[in-house]
Write a protein that holds these residues in place. Structure first.
Motif, mmCIF file in Angstrom:
data_model
loop_
_atom_site.group_PDB
_atom_site.id
_atom_site.type_symbol
_atom_site.label_atom_id
_atom_site.label_comp_id
_atom_site.label_asym_id
_atom_site.label_seq_id
_atom_site.Cartn_x
_atom_site.Cartn_y
_atom_site.Cartn_z
ATOM 1 N N ASP A 131 53.229 48.624 -27.071
ATOM 2 C CA ASP A 131 53.215 49.675 -27.741
ATOM 3 C C ASP A 131 52.068 50.050 -28.288
ATOM 4 N N MET A 132 50.797 49.362 -27.899
ATOM 5 C CA MET A 132 49.630 49.669 -28.372
ATOM 6 C C MET A 132 48.638 49.430 -26.905
ATOM 7 N N THR A 133 47.795 49.076 -26.823
ATOM 8 C CA THR A 133 46.935 49.186 -25.674
ATOM 9 C C THR A 133 45.246 49.637 -26.232
ATOM 10 N N VAL A 134 44.409 48.596 -26.835
ATOM 11 C CA VAL A 134 43.415 48.304 -27.176
ATOM 12 C C VAL A 134 42.809 48.702 -25.368
ATOM 13 N N LEU A 135 41.147 49.704 -25.508
ATOM 14 C CA LEU A 135 40.524 49.281 -24.611
ATOM 15 C C LEU A 135 39.232 49.101 -24.675
ATOM 16 N N ILE A 136 39.036 48.263 -24.248
ATOM 17 C CA ILE A 136 37.619 48.124 -24.470
ATOM 18 C C ILE A 136 36.782 48.624 -23.490
ATOM 19 N N ASP A 137 35.617 49.388 -23.996
ATOM 20 C CA ASP A 137 35.477 50.490 -23.401
ATOM 21 C C ASP A 137 33.941 50.169 -23.332
ATOM 22 N N MET A 138 33.214 49.827 -22.767
ATOM 23 C CA MET A 138 31.360 49.493 -22.904
ATOM 24 C C MET A 138 30.282 49.865 -21.559
ATOM 25 N N ASP A 139 29.669 48.926 -21.312
ATOM 26 C CA ASP A 139 28.538 49.984 -20.025
ATOM 27 C C ASP A 139 28.736 48.812 -18.674
ATOM 28 N N PRO A 140 29.194 50.198 -18.047
ATOM 29 C CA PRO A 140 29.664 49.419 -16.582
ATOM 30 C C PRO A 140 27.975 47.453 -16.101
ATOM 31 N N GLU A 141 27.278 48.360 -16.707
ATOM 32 C CA GLU A 141 26.089 47.439 -15.320
ATOM 33 C C GLU A 141 26.365 45.724 -16.826
ATOM 34 N N THR A 142 26.774 45.944 -17.913
ATOM 35 C CA THR A 142 26.940 45.106 -18.238
ATOM 36 C C THR A 142 28.207 44.049 -18.804
ATOM 37 N N GLY A 143 29.053 44.333 -17.833
ATOM 38 C CA GLY A 143 30.391 44.373 -17.582
ATOM 39 C C GLY A 143 30.203 43.066 -16.587
ATOM 40 N N LEU A 144 29.171 43.973 -16.076
ATOM 41 C CA LEU A 144 29.138 43.815 -14.096
ATOM 42 C C LEU A 144 29.336 42.306 -15.157
ATOM 43 N N SER A 145 27.371 42.342 -15.419
ATOM 44 C CA SER A 145 26.560 40.751 -15.299
ATOM 45 C C SER A 145 27.086 39.411 -16.650
ATOM 46 N N ARG A 146 27.990 40.230 -17.061
ATOM 47 C CA ARG A 146 29.093 39.097 -17.804
ATOM 48 C C ARG A 146 30.050 38.816 -17.172
ATOM 49 N N ALA A 147 30.658 39.382 -16.333
ATOM 50 C CA ALA A 147 31.400 39.064 -15.608
ATOM 51 C C ALA A 147 31.126 38.304 -14.227
ATOM 52 N N LYS A 148 29.699 38.239 -14.124
ATOM 53 C CA LYS A 148 28.945 37.607 -12.682
ATOM 54 C C LYS A 148 28.331 35.984 -13.338
ATOM 55 N N GLY A 149 28.423 36.243 -14.818
ATOM 56 C CA GLY A 149 28.157 35.202 -15.368
ATOM 57 C C GLY A 149 29.043 33.967 -15.220
ATOM 58 N N ARG A 150 30.361 34.181 -14.929
ATOM 59 C CA ARG A 150 31.856 33.487 -14.814
ATOM 60 C C ARG A 150 31.620 32.609 -12.857
ATOM 61 N N GLN A 151 31.597 31.259 -13.557
ATOM 62 C CA GLN A 151 32.308 31.046 -11.729
ATOM 63 C C GLN A 151 33.721 31.149 -11.530
ATOM 64 N N GLY A 152 34.451 30.835 -10.496
ATOM 65 C CA GLY A 152 35.642 31.168 -9.856
ATOM 66 C C GLY A 152 35.670 31.565 -8.981
ATOM 67 N N THR A 153 37.095 30.852 -7.798
ATOM 68 C CA THR A 153 37.502 31.058 -6.508
ATOM 69 C C THR A 153 38.281 32.366 -6.752
ATOM 70 N N GLU A 154 38.303 33.283 -7.618
ATOM 71 C CA GLU A 154 39.093 34.779 -7.634
ATOM 72 C C GLU A 154 38.147 35.295 -7.092
ATOM 73 N N GLU A 155 38.582 36.508 -6.416
ATOM 74 C CA GLU A 155 37.909 37.632 -5.405
ATOM 75 C C GLU A 155 38.060 38.829 -5.872
ATOM 76 N N ARG A 156 37.577 38.540 -7.854
ATOM 77 C CA ARG A 156 37.866 39.845 -7.799
ATOM 78 C C ARG A 156 37.776 41.297 -7.334
ATOM 79 N N PHE A 157 37.694 42.791 -8.109
ATOM 80 C CA PHE A 157 37.417 43.779 -8.178
ATOM 81 C C PHE A 157 35.709 43.606 -8.453
ATOM 82 N N GLU A 158 35.295 43.102 -9.230
ATOM 83 C CA GLU A 158 33.983 43.633 -9.723
ATOM 84 C C GLU A 158 33.299 42.980 -8.548
ATOM 85 N N ASP A 159 33.775 42.550 -7.189
ATOM 86 C CA ASP A 159 32.753 42.446 -6.181
ATOM 87 C C ASP A 159 32.978 43.936 -5.560
ATOM 88 N N PHE A 160 33.497 44.718 -5.359
ATOM 89 C CA PHE A 160 33.257 45.858 -5.571
ATOM 90 C C PHE A 160 31.580 46.419 -5.561
#
Ligand code: ADP
Ligand code: TYD
Length: 208
Positions: A131-160
């Motif tokens: 019914d509704m989609t909230v898009l959180i828009d943001m600068d990819p460099e910041t997003g990537l550095s936040r995402a990389k800060g997480r530890q995990g076994t999932e091979e995420r697409f952020e590795d691209f």
């Protein structure tokens, strides 16, 4: 609107703050007395969580691009049947961290232009938009550095890497234009509480 249920999704690049915002919104709405189901994709039902491991762990090349679309769609079908549809039928607010728009972007763009195939399969097997989609828009460099800060076994697409994140950001903004009736774009380059305030305002307006 609450009686018929409300289906809300969060979209955006990796690390944009979707999971945090989805969680905060769920808590806020529960505090107001809404019956909320907080869920995520890929996953959100027992079967779909098993498929999640198949698509996010192990060798990134283990599936062809087409098989990957089938797996994400299979997970979504199970999630829709077992979790989303029953909750909406009971009048609940379903908040889902990613949904079909993520497949349109990641599987539709990252390994060639497969958007047509993604949409065909969606029409055939899912046939439901939020019914509704909230898009959180943001600068990819910041997003990537936040995402990389997480530890995990999932091979995420952020590795691209950054190029793909930039492509994804532009793609999501184009999607917000394409489906402008249900998309709301929120600026994610701010502190977490300011973003949450915007999200709450938007969603409460829809619930009223
Ligand atoms: P996503 O689900 O989009 O990948 P998360 O909500 O998991 O994003 O957030 C990724 C990381 O960034 C987490 O460590 C989270 O605490 C942090 N974070 C989320 N939103 C913000 C924000 N507005 N400012 C700074 N850090 C944030
Ligand atoms: P998610 O757990 O939301 O990751 P993040 O918190 O980093 O945003 O999603 C995991 C990954 O799955 C993410 O990189 C995007 C990808 N994904 C797809 O490729 N297709 C899809 O249909 C969905 C739902 C997710």
């Amino acid at each position: 609107m609450t009686k018929a249920g409300l289906f809300l999704t969060f979209e955006g690049i990796d690390g944009s703050g979707k999971s945090s915002q989805a969680r905060m919104l769920a808590e806020h709405l529960r505090g107001l007395g809404y019956d909320v189901v907080l869920t995520r994709e890929p996953g959100g039902s027992a079967g779909a969580e098993e498929i999640r491991s198949l698509v996010l762990e192990g060798d990134p090349d283990r599936w062809s691009a087409e098989t990957e679309i089938l797996l994400f769609t299979a997970a979504r079908r199970d999630h829709l049947e077992r979790t989303i549809r029953p909750a909406l039928a009971e009048g609940k607010v379903v908040i889902c961290d990613r949904f079909a728009d993520s497949t349109r972007m990641y599987q539709g763009l990252s390994r060639g232009d497969l958007r047509g195939l993604v949409d065909q399969l969606h029409d055939l097997m899912i046939g439901r938009e939020p019914d509704m989609t909230v898009l959180i828009d943001m600068d990819p460099e910041t997003g990537l550095s936040r995402a990389k800060g997480r530890q995990g076994t999932e091979e995420r697409f952020e590795d691209f890497g950054l190029d793909l994140q930039q492509q994804m950001r532009a793609g999501f903004l184009a999607l917000a234009d394409e489906y402008s009736d249900r998309f709301r774009v929120v600026d994610g380059n701010r502190d977490i509480d300011s973003v949450a305030q915007d999200v709450t305002d938007i969603v409460l307006q829809a619930l009223r």
